[in-house]
Design a protein around this motif. Structure first.
Motif, PDB file in Angstrom:
ATOM      1  N   UNK A   1       0.775  -1.233   0.002  1.00  0.00           N
ATOM      2  CA  UNK A   1       0.013   0.041  -0.007  1.00  0.00           C
ATOM      3  C   UNK A   1       0.849   1.229   0.002  1.00  0.00           C
ATOM      4  N   UNK A   2       1.918   1.220   0.991  1.00  0.00           N
ATOM      5  CA  UNK A   2       2.800   2.372   0.766  1.00  0.00           C
ATOM      6  C   UNK A   2       3.410   2.742  -0.589  1.00  0.00           C
ATOM      7  N   UNK A   3       3.760   1.410  -1.296  1.00  0.00           N
ATOM      8  CA  UNK A   3       4.295   1.554  -2.713  1.00  0.00           C
ATOM      9  C   UNK A   3       3.311   2.303  -3.471  1.00  0.00           C
ATOM     10  N   UNK A   4       2.333   1.804  -3.515  1.00  0.00           N
ATOM     11  CA  UNK A   4       1.327   2.265  -4.384  1.00  0.00           C
ATOM     12  C   UNK A   4       0.606   3.628  -4.099  1.00  0.00           C
ATOM     13  N   UNK A   5       0.639   4.161  -2.826  1.00  0.00           N
ATOM     14  CA  UNK A   5       0.420   5.488  -2.498  1.00  0.00           C
ATOM     15  C   UNK A   5       1.592   6.424  -3.134  1.00  0.00           C
ATOM     16  N   UNK A   6       2.736   5.841  -2.804  1.00  0.00           N
ATOM     17  CA  UNK A   6       3.932   6.624  -3.141  1.00  0.00           C
ATOM     18  C   UNK A   6       4.048   6.784  -4.702  1.00  0.00           C
ATOM     19  N   UNK A   7       3.557   5.669  -5.387  1.00  0.00           N
ATOM     20  CA  UNK A   7       3.603   5.848  -6.869  1.00  0.00           C
ATOM     21  C   UNK A   7       2.749   6.978  -7.341  1.00  0.00           C
ATOM     22  N   UNK A   8       1.511   7.197  -6.640  1.00  0.00           N
ATOM     23  CA  UNK A   8       0.337   8.221  -7.113  1.00  0.00           C
ATOM     24  C   UNK A   8       1.011   9.587  -6.643  1.00  0.00           C
ATOM     25  N   UNK A   9       1.729   9.531  -5.561  1.00  0.00           N
ATOM     26  CA  UNK A   9       2.472  10.813  -5.140  1.00  0.00           C
ATOM     27  C   UNK A   9       3.560  11.176  -6.128  1.00  0.00           C
ATOM     28  N   UNK A  10       4.376  10.407  -6.577  1.00  0.00           N
ATOM     29  CA  UNK A  10       5.210  10.607  -7.506  1.00  0.00           C
ATOM     30  C   UNK A  10       4.523  10.895  -8.915  1.00  0.00           C
ATOM     31  N   UNK A  11       3.479  10.503  -9.276  1.00  0.00           N
ATOM     32  CA  UNK A  11       2.929  10.692 -10.750  1.00  0.00           C
ATOM     33  C   UNK A  11       2.374  12.294 -10.439  1.00  0.00           C
ATOM     34  N   UNK A  12       1.654  12.501  -9.316  1.00  0.00           N
ATOM     35  CA  UNK A  12       1.140  14.126  -8.928  1.00  0.00           C
ATOM     36  C   UNK A  12       2.451  14.940  -9.140  1.00  0.00           C
ATOM     37  N   UNK A  13       3.716  14.607  -8.432  1.00  0.00           N
ATOM     38  CA  UNK A  13       4.825  15.414  -8.750  1.00  0.00           C
ATOM     39  C   UNK A  13       5.476  15.651 -10.219  1.00  0.00           C
ATOM     40  N   UNK A  14       5.533  14.426 -10.748  1.00  0.00           N
ATOM     41  CA  UNK A  14       6.151  14.535 -11.967  1.00  0.00           C
ATOM     42  C   UNK A  14       5.243  15.077 -13.160  1.00  0.00           C
ATOM     43  N   UNK A  15       4.048  14.850 -13.083  1.00  0.00           N
ATOM     44  CA  UNK A  15       2.919  15.164 -14.063  1.00  0.00           C
ATOM     45  C   UNK A  15       2.353  16.653 -13.611  1.00  0.00           C
ATOM     46  N   UNK A  16       2.285  17.131 -12.464  1.00  0.00           N
ATOM     47  CA  UNK A  16       1.483  18.257 -12.080  1.00  0.00           C
ATOM     48  C   UNK A  16       2.457  19.079 -11.128  1.00  0.00           C
ATOM     49  N   UNK A  17       3.518  18.659 -10.718  1.00  0.00           N
ATOM     50  CA  UNK A  17       4.191  19.633  -9.685  1.00  0.00           C
ATOM     51  C   UNK A  17       4.100  19.611  -8.426  1.00  0.00           C
ATOM     52  N   UNK A  18       3.171  18.745  -7.915  1.00  0.00           N
ATOM     53  CA  UNK A  18       2.774  18.920  -6.456  1.00  0.00           C
ATOM     54  C   UNK A  18       3.947  18.465  -5.660  1.00  0.00           C
ATOM     55  N   UNK A  19       4.394  19.552  -4.790  1.00  0.00           N
ATOM     56  CA  UNK A  19       5.694  19.220  -4.186  1.00  0.00           C
ATOM     57  C   UNK A  19       5.748  18.014  -3.405  1.00  0.00           C
ATOM     58  N   UNK A  20       6.973  17.080  -3.272  1.00  0.00           N
ATOM     59  CA  UNK A  20       6.732  15.893  -2.359  1.00  0.00           C
ATOM     60  C   UNK A  20       7.145  16.317  -0.886  1.00  0.00           C
ATOM     61  N   UNK A  21       6.332  17.012  -0.393  1.00  0.00           N
ATOM     62  CA  UNK A  21       6.660  17.797   0.843  1.00  0.00           C
ATOM     63  C   UNK A  21       5.311  17.758   1.639  1.00  0.00           C
ATOM     64  N   UNK A  22       5.504  17.774   2.978  1.00  0.00           N
ATOM     65  CA  UNK A  22       4.189  18.018   3.703  1.00  0.00           C
ATOM     66  C   UNK A  22       4.182  19.194   4.523  1.00  0.00           C
ATOM     67  N   UNK A  23       5.104  18.971   5.795  1.00  0.00           N
ATOM     68  CA  UNK A  23       5.366  19.963   6.730  1.00  0.00           C
ATOM     69  C   UNK A  23       4.301  20.301   7.668  1.00  0.00           C
ATOM     70  N   UNK A  24       3.357  19.190   7.829  1.00  0.00           N
ATOM     71  CA  UNK A  24       2.340  19.386   8.628  1.00  0.00           C
ATOM     72  C   UNK A  24       2.393  18.030   9.507  1.00  0.00           C
TER      73      UNK A  24
END
Length: 207
Positions: free
Chosen positions: A124-147
């Motif tokens: 599950x961690x792998x697949x959630x990370x894959x989505x976060x990676x796609x959102x970063x690579x394709x849409x520039x969503x930072x791989x950051x949280x800060x909360x």
């Protein structure tokens, strides 16, 4: 027009709610994570409270099956919004529901296989990370949280980590329902966000 691909590769659009509920075009810079507090794919009251995506576990295949309900850069409907306050659903956020629970009481009682957000399996961690990676690579969503992600039920209501208007307006990256102003929900509880983003960053080479 929004930039980047609007459909997540492999996601089912069998529950496509954008044609019924519309939504505002955005350029997403934030992902808001939820947990459904159930074990099956919700119908979200006919889509009236649907997110952009639902991640449904397949325990036998050890993978998440993705269901898409709105385009990535179109506002969805899973957050409360108060008239005259800050914008929530329409403030450049893509929303993802993880089918499972953040509630330790539910986790202790449920006898069917389910995801418990503080103790997600590696797949599950792998697949959630894959989505976060796609959102970063394709849409520039930072791989950051800060909360800080707090454990449920301490994450409910006035939890000490919910953002005020100014912080919410300036936020970029990944947060949970528990962080969104004008809302009281505490999901997705103690989601291991740092581990998800670290894994996504390793896969992309992003800082």
């Amino acid at each position: 027009m929004p930039a980047g691909p609007q459909k997540y590769p492999g996601a089912s659009t069998a529950q496509w709610w954008q044609s019924r509920w519309g939504g505002d075009p955005m350029e997403v810079n934030t992902v808001v994570w939820h947990s459904t507090e159930g074990t099956g794919l919700p119908d979200y009251a006919g889509g009236s409270v649907a997110p952009n995506f639902t991640a449904l576990p397949d325990f036998d295949a050890q993978r998440l099956n993705w269901h898409q309900h709105f385009d990535f850069d179109t506002s969805s409907r899973a957050l409360a919004n108060k008239p005259g306050g800050v914008e929530t659903n329409t403030l450049n956020v893509c929303q993802v529901e993880i089918v499972g629970t953040c509630d330790p009481a539910a986790h202790g009682k449920w006898t069917v296989r389910h995801l418990y957000t503080p103790e997600l399996p590696d797949w599950a961690l792998r697949d959630l990370a894959a989505f976060a990676r796609w959102a970063h690579d394709q849409h520039g969503v930072p791989l950051a949280s800060g909360v800080t992600f707090k454990a449920y039920p301490g994450s409910y209501g006035a939890n000490g980590v919910r953002m005020g208007a100014a912080k919410w307006n300036a936020f970029r990256g990944h947060c949970g329902h528990q962080h969104v102003p004008e809302n009281d929900h505490g999901d997705p509880g103690l989601l291991p966000m740092a581990a998800i983003l670290a894994r996504a960053g390793e896969a992309t080479g992003a800082p």
